[in-house]
Design an enzyme around this catalytic site. Structure first.
Site, PDB file in Angstrom:
ATOM      1  N   ASP A 179       0.857  -1.177   0.000  1.00 44.27           N
ATOM      2  CA  ASP A 179       0.000   0.000   0.000  1.00 44.27           C
ATOM      3  C   ASP A 179       0.898   1.233   0.000  1.00 44.27           C
ATOM      4  OD1 ASP A 179      -3.088   0.634   1.088  1.00 44.27           O
ATOM      5  OD2 ASP A 179      -1.634   2.226   1.429  1.00 44.27           O
ATOM      6  N   HIS A 227     -12.636  -2.617   3.548  1.00 49.22           N
ATOM      7  CA  HIS A 227     -13.282  -1.428   4.082  1.00 49.22           C
ATOM      8  C   HIS A 227     -14.697  -1.322   3.516  1.00 49.22           C
ATOM      9  CE1 HIS A 227      -9.480   1.151   5.022  1.00 49.22           C
ATOM     10  NE2 HIS A 227      -9.896   0.485   6.071  1.00 49.22           N
ATOM     11  N   TYR A 228     -15.618  -0.908   4.380  1.00 47.93           N
ATOM     12  CA  TYR A 228     -16.912  -0.474   3.870  1.00 47.93           C
ATOM     13  C   TYR A 228     -17.296   0.791   4.624  1.00 47.93           C
ATOM     14  CZ  TYR A 228     -21.393  -0.425   1.664  1.00 47.93           C
ATOM     15  OH  TYR A 228     -22.470  -0.059   0.888  1.00 47.93           O
ATOM     16  N   PRO A 272     -15.370   1.780   1.045  1.00 50.46           N
ATOM     17  CA  PRO A 272     -13.996   2.046   0.637  1.00 50.46           C
ATOM     18  C   PRO A 272     -13.918   3.443   0.017  1.00 50.46           C
ATOM     19  CG  PRO A 272     -15.123   0.784  -1.054  1.00 50.46           C
ATOM     20  CD  PRO A 272     -16.125   1.017   0.051  1.00 50.46           C
ATOM     21  N   TYR A 289     -13.767   2.193  -5.468  1.00 46.38           N
ATOM     22  CA  TYR A 289     -14.752   1.133  -5.681  1.00 46.38           C
ATOM     23  C   TYR A 289     -14.291   0.124  -6.725  1.00 46.38           C
ATOM     24  CZ  TYR A 289     -17.745   3.639  -2.522  1.00 46.38           C
ATOM     25  OH  TYR A 289     -18.239   4.233  -1.390  1.00 46.38           O
ATOM     26  N   LEU A 337     -12.781  -3.851  -6.031  1.00 46.87           N
ATOM     27  CA  LEU A 337     -12.550  -4.681  -4.838  1.00 46.87           C
ATOM     28  C   LEU A 337     -11.065  -4.871  -4.521  1.00 46.87           C
ATOM     29  CD1 LEU A 337     -14.433  -6.207  -2.796  1.00 46.87           C
ATOM     30  CD2 LEU A 337     -13.444  -8.263  -3.810  1.00 46.87           C
ATOM     31  N   HIS A 338     -10.717  -4.602  -3.291  1.00 39.07           N
ATOM     32  CA  HIS A 338      -9.352  -4.813  -2.815  1.00 39.07           C
ATOM     33  C   HIS A 338      -9.406  -5.193  -1.333  1.00 39.07           C
ATOM     34  CE1 HIS A 338     -10.341  -0.536  -2.219  1.00 39.07           C
ATOM     35  NE2 HIS A 338      -9.666  -0.667  -1.084  1.00 39.07           N
ATOM     36  N   VAL A 339      -8.371  -5.904  -0.913  1.00 38.37           N
ATOM     37  CA  VAL A 339      -8.317  -6.392   0.467  1.00 38.37           C
ATOM     38  C   VAL A 339      -7.057  -5.831   1.129  1.00 38.37           C
ATOM     39  CG1 VAL A 339      -8.108  -8.474   1.892  1.00 38.37           C
ATOM     40  CG2 VAL A 339      -9.539  -8.520  -0.175  1.00 38.37           C
ATOM     41  N   HIS A 340      -7.210  -5.366   2.363  1.00 36.56           N
ATOM     42  CA  HIS A 340      -6.080  -4.802   3.115  1.00 36.56           C
ATOM     43  C   HIS A 340      -5.417  -5.907   3.947  1.00 36.56           C
ATOM     44  CE1 HIS A 340      -7.662  -0.563   2.594  1.00 36.56           C
ATOM     45  NE2 HIS A 340      -8.729  -1.292   2.298  1.00 36.56           N
TER      46      HIS A 340
HETATM   47  P1  M7G Z   1      -9.823   2.158   0.491  1.00 40.67           P
HETATM   48  O1  M7G Z   1     -10.457   1.317   1.522  1.00 40.67           O
HETATM   49  O2  M7G Z   1     -10.503   2.233  -0.843  1.00 40.67           O
HETATM   50  O3  M7G Z   1      -9.640   3.643   0.951  1.00 40.67           O
HETATM   51  O4  M7G Z   1      -8.350   1.610   0.323  1.00 40.67           O
HETATM   52  P2  M7G Z   1      -8.823   4.420   2.052  1.00 40.67           P
HETATM   53  O5  M7G Z   1      -7.721   5.123   1.293  1.00 40.67           O
HETATM   54  O6  M7G Z   1      -9.826   5.424   2.567  1.00 40.67           O
HETATM   55  O7  M7G Z   1      -8.352   3.445   3.053  1.00 40.67           O
HETATM   56  C1  M7G Z   1      -7.521   1.949  -0.729  1.00 40.67           C
HETATM   57  C2  M7G Z   1      -6.097   1.650  -0.315  1.00 40.67           C
HETATM   58  O8  M7G Z   1      -5.262   1.850  -1.429  1.00 40.67           O
HETATM   59  C3  M7G Z   1      -5.614   2.597   0.769  1.00 40.67           C
HETATM   60  O9  M7G Z   1      -5.044   1.844   1.829  1.00 40.67           O
HETATM   61  C4  M7G Z   1      -4.632   3.515   0.061  1.00 40.67           C
HETATM   62  O10 M7G Z   1      -3.556   3.924   0.905  1.00 40.67           O
HETATM   63  C5  M7G Z   1      -4.141   2.637  -1.066  1.00 40.67           C
HETATM   64  N1  M7G Z   1      -3.747   3.405  -2.264  1.00 40.67           N
HETATM   65  C6  M7G Z   1      -4.384   4.475  -2.780  1.00 40.67           C
HETATM   66  N2  M7G Z   1      -3.738   4.880  -3.898  1.00 40.67           N
HETATM   67  C7  M7G Z   1      -4.167   5.997  -4.728  1.00 40.67           C
HETATM   68  C8  M7G Z   1      -2.686   4.046  -4.116  1.00 40.67           C
HETATM   69  C9  M7G Z   1      -1.684   3.974  -5.125  1.00 40.67           C
HETATM   70  O11 M7G Z   1      -1.602   4.736  -6.097  1.00 40.67           O
HETATM   71  N3  M7G Z   1      -0.800   2.939  -4.997  1.00 40.67           N
HETATM   72  C10 M7G Z   1      -0.832   2.052  -3.933  1.00 40.67           C
HETATM   73  N4  M7G Z   1       0.094   1.111  -3.877  1.00 40.67           N
HETATM   74  N5  M7G Z   1      -1.776   2.127  -2.968  1.00 40.67           N
HETATM   75  C11 M7G Z   1      -2.694   3.106  -3.054  1.00 40.67           C
END
Ligand code: M7G
Length: 329
Positions: free
Chosen positions: A197, A260-261, A263, A266, A268-271
């Site tokens: 991230d 996250h909900y 997020p 939009y 789908l991705h997992v942290h």
């Molecule tokens: P989210 O739950 O959609 O939103 O997670 P949040 O940012 O409010 O948590 C998106 C995740 O993608 C976050 O943890 C961001 O830090 C990460 N992220 C966002 N961008 C724009 C990038 C990027 O360009 N590259 C990488 N590697 N991560 C990103």
């Protein structure tokens, strides 16, 4: 005991080790080589600050809104943690300025060599108004979203208003961050890309933060998931944990794996974050453990279509106004 052993194991992965291992894992995933970016020119030398969006002395970061060559920009500056493997150089190569001495107590300002005094810097440019709002410290309100609310309020709003996911497509198409990929399963149905991230400086596993981004492009969020997606979710869970164990020597028992909900993006991705690291957004009002999501879908294929979900929205979030207009708040 197990905790201590895992910590020792994790701690033994130093800075160099981390990037080497990530590189090796990347080679294993057959994504080809990638050169490190050369030193960048200082695009921030002409940055004009307009306002401070938020700052934290405790977290040692500051979020700034300003202009970069006449474009709106957000810059995030964050002091990086001090790592054990930098201590020898820090002690031997720094200058000490005495501040005060009293009996057995003394305080100093230590002037570290530049390479040990880096500030993680994130630049969003051009930044939209939504970016500026995202980083502004604000009061939040908990919203209760029924299945019908999602269809009538949230979905129409996010179809018009959400952040671009171009950065996600760039990752999936190897147009950006290709050299940072830790693992990839290229399968179009159950495949994903796992990479750091951009909040993680990758210097230490203590604040490990990776994201797994699905190759499937039509799943917006938790709300779109049904039992059809179980093979995808199980694949991410299983292979993501395995890749992290191989690369960073961090066992599954030290990971917090969640969605996250709502997020911000939009697609789908997992942290994947290290347990114990209080990553922004890992609170119960926003994070849904992937293990729970899988079990909920196993017991009810339509669980996330029908359940009432709760999440916080910031005071000036347009979606909050929509919930208010609909009399749902
Ligand atoms: P989210 O739950 O959609 O939103 O997670 P949040 O940012 O409010 O948590 C998106 C995740 O993608 C976050 O943890 C961001 O830090 C990460 N992220 C966002 N961008 C724009 C990038 C990027 O360009 N590259 C990488 N590697 N991560 C990103």
């Amino acid at each position: 005991m197990a905790d201590t052993a895992a910590k020792r194991e994790a701690d033994s992965v130093g800075t160099e080790d981390l990037s080497q291992k990530a590189k090796r894992a990347k080679a294993d995933s057959e994504n080809g080589g990638g050169e490190k970016e050369p030193e960048s020119k200082n695009i921030l030398s002409d940055f004009k600050t307009s306002s401070i969006l938020s700052e934290s002395a405790r977290e040692k970061n500051i979020f700034i809104h300003g202009k970069l060559a006449d474009q709106e920009a957000v810059v995030i500056l964050e002091k990086t943690p001090i790592t054990e493997d930098s201590l020898a150089e820090l002690f031997s190569g720094s200058r000490l300025k005495l501040q005060m001495r009293n009996d057995i107590y003394s305080t100093y300002l230590l002037q570290a060599p530049p390479q040990l005094n880096e500030i993680k810097t994130t630049v969003v440019c051009p930044a939209t108004e939504k970016h500026v709002k995202k980083y502004q410290r604000q009061e939040s309100f908990l919203v209760e979203e029924k299945g019908e609310d999602y269809e009538s309020i949230t979905l129409p709003y996010i179809q018009k208003q959400s952040f671009s996911v171009q950065w996600v497509y760039n990752i999936l198409e190897k147009k950006a961050e290709a050299d940072r990929i830790v693992y990839e399963d290229p399968d179009p149905e159950v495949g994903f890309v796992l990479l750091p991230d951009f909040k993680w400086d990758q210097k230490q596993v203590d604040n490990l933060y990776l994201i797994a981004i699905t190759h499937q492009r039509d799943i917006r969020s938790l709300r779109d998931l049904t039992s059809e997606h179980l093979p995808l979710l199980q694949n991410i869970f299983h292979k993501g944990k395995e890749a992290i164990l191989q690369c960073y020597k961090l066992p599954a028992s030290k990971l917090r794996v969640y969605l996250h909900y709502q997020p911000s993006y939009y697609h789908l991705h997992v942290h994947f974050t290290k347990l114990g690291y209080e990553a922004p957004g890992c609170g119960v009002e926003r994070a849904h453990l992937l293990a729970d999501v899988i079990q909920n879908l196993q017991s009810d294929p339509q669980y996330y279509k029908t359940r009432t979900l709760y999440f916080p929205l910031r005071a000036d979030d347009g979606l909050l106004s929509k919930f208010k207009e609909a009399g749902r708040l």
